[in-house]
Write an enzyme that holds these catalytic residues in place. Structure first.
Site, mmCIF file in Angstrom:
data_model
loop_
_atom_site.group_PDB
_atom_site.id
_atom_site.type_symbol
_atom_site.label_atom_id
_atom_site.label_comp_id
_atom_site.label_asym_id
_atom_site.label_seq_id
_atom_site.Cartn_x
_atom_site.Cartn_y
_atom_site.Cartn_z
ATOM 1 N N THR A 178 28.418 35.934 38.926
ATOM 2 C CA THR A 178 29.073 35.157 37.870
ATOM 3 C C THR A 178 30.596 35.243 37.951
ATOM 4 O O THR A 178 31.158 36.319 38.134
ATOM 5 C CB THR A 178 28.616 35.664 36.489
ATOM 6 O OG1 THR A 178 27.184 35.642 36.437
ATOM 7 C CG2 THR A 178 29.178 34.805 35.368
ATOM 8 N N HIS A 182 38.427 37.623 44.032
ATOM 9 C CA HIS A 182 37.711 36.397 44.414
ATOM 10 C C HIS A 182 38.335 35.226 43.663
ATOM 11 O O HIS A 182 37.787 34.702 42.700
ATOM 12 C CB HIS A 182 36.231 36.544 44.058
ATOM 13 C CG HIS A 182 35.380 35.396 44.504
ATOM 14 N ND1 HIS A 182 35.366 34.933 45.804
ATOM 15 C CD2 HIS A 182 34.498 34.620 43.822
ATOM 16 C CE1 HIS A 182 34.508 33.924 45.890
ATOM 17 N NE2 HIS A 182 33.975 33.710 44.702
#
Length: 314
Positions: free
Chosen positions: A121, A177
């Site tokens: 997620t 990320h």
């Protein structure tokens, strides 16, 4: 690891469904496919098991809306949360997905405190931190899927540039990320030959490699813009399965993942993408690369972005 591990997938959207499909094709273990939306996990479980009859897989998949069904899981992969839409960054999802992750963490703590947990997620580095803190699981058992995916994108673009098989390319992408991730050309190779050396041979140019690095940073956004109604799911699912397999089969692969740092790379109490060894104990070792001053500065900038986001959710 026991013969038929129990693998729970929290979230039955595009990535969750693809995870169930890939895991069953590899016969890695029986699957619990969870979602809060009634009918979705049950329908996908039935569809995938029917497909598996053609693939020779007898893996059992249980679709459910009840967290109790994840009880005793050996491994859990979390995809629950809102996906990106065109024009959104991963960080735009932070408020809603933090609430979702806290709820998931409470149930993981209650029903599967011994599981190895992989978080997908977004925003990834924040969500995996929330999972660690809210679940109380040991840090070696909670990691995020980031660098494997980012490196696979970098590998693909480099293979295109040098007109070689992707099997010949190995690369490393460090940091958060997000848009400030750090693809390391110096530690990336084609059949063992570093990218800078290939540039010196005249097989590419520094300018072209920089464009590839920029495209890697925006790899997810490029796909979101093309799809218009969702985000990538084939490559993220394949990346998480690579991590899962290394854990379940004690393969001790070196994979770049969002790992909890305790002083490595000059970072404490944060998650960031770094090379780690994944084995039967989860994170067996964090591998600390020797970075140049410029590489370290880029890494620090990326991590600072993660730190600011975490402060916003505390």
């Amino acid at each position: 690891m026991k013969k038929n591990p129990k693998i729970s997938l929290i979230g039955s959207g595009n990535i969750g469904g693809m995870l169930a499909h890939l895991i069953s094709l590899k016969n890695l273990g029986d699957i619990v496919l969870f979602d809060v939306a009634e009918g979705i996990p049950q329908g996908k479980a039935l569809d995938i098991m029917q497909a598996n009859t053609l693939a020779g897989s007898d893996i059992k998949i249980k679709g459910t809306n009840d967290y109790k069904d994840i009880e005793g899981s050996d491994a859990i992969i979390i995809t629950a949360g809102l996906p990106r839409k065109p024009g959104m960054s991963r960080d735009d999802l932070i408020s809603v997905n933090t609430g979702i992750m806290k709820s998931v963490a409470e149930n993981v703590k209650k029903y599967a405190p011994n599981a190895f947990v992989i978080v997908i997620t977004n925003p990834l580095d924040v969500m995996v931190y929330v999972m660690l803190k809210e679940s109380g699981l040991p840090h070696n058992k909670v990691i995020g899927m980031a660098g494997v995916l980012d490196s696979s994108r970098f590998n693909f673009f480099l293979a295109e540039e040098f007109k070689v098989s992707t099997n010949s390319v190995s690369s490393i992408v460090l940091g958060g990320h997000g848009d400030a991730m750090v693809p390391l050309a110096r530690y990336s190779t084609v059949k063992g030959v570093p990218i800078p050396d290939l540039v010196k041979m005249g097989l590419s140019t520094n300018e072209r490699i920089e464009k590839i690095i920029d495209r890697t940073r925006n790899g997810g956004g490029e796909i979101v813009a093309l799809l218009k109604t969702g985000s990538a799911y084939y490559a993220p699912a394949a990346s998480a399965v690579e991590m899962l397999e290394s854990y379940l089969q004690d393969k001790r692969q070196i994979l770049t993942c969002a790992a909890y740092l305790q002083g490595e790379y000059g970072v404490k109490d944060l998650y960031a993408g770094v090379p780690i060894i994944i084995g039967k104990n989860g994170v067996e070792k964090v591998i600390e690369l020797q970075l140049t001053t410029n590489e370290q500065a880029l890494f620090d900038k990326s991590v600072d972005g993660v730190r600011k986001l975490i402060e916003a959710v505390k």
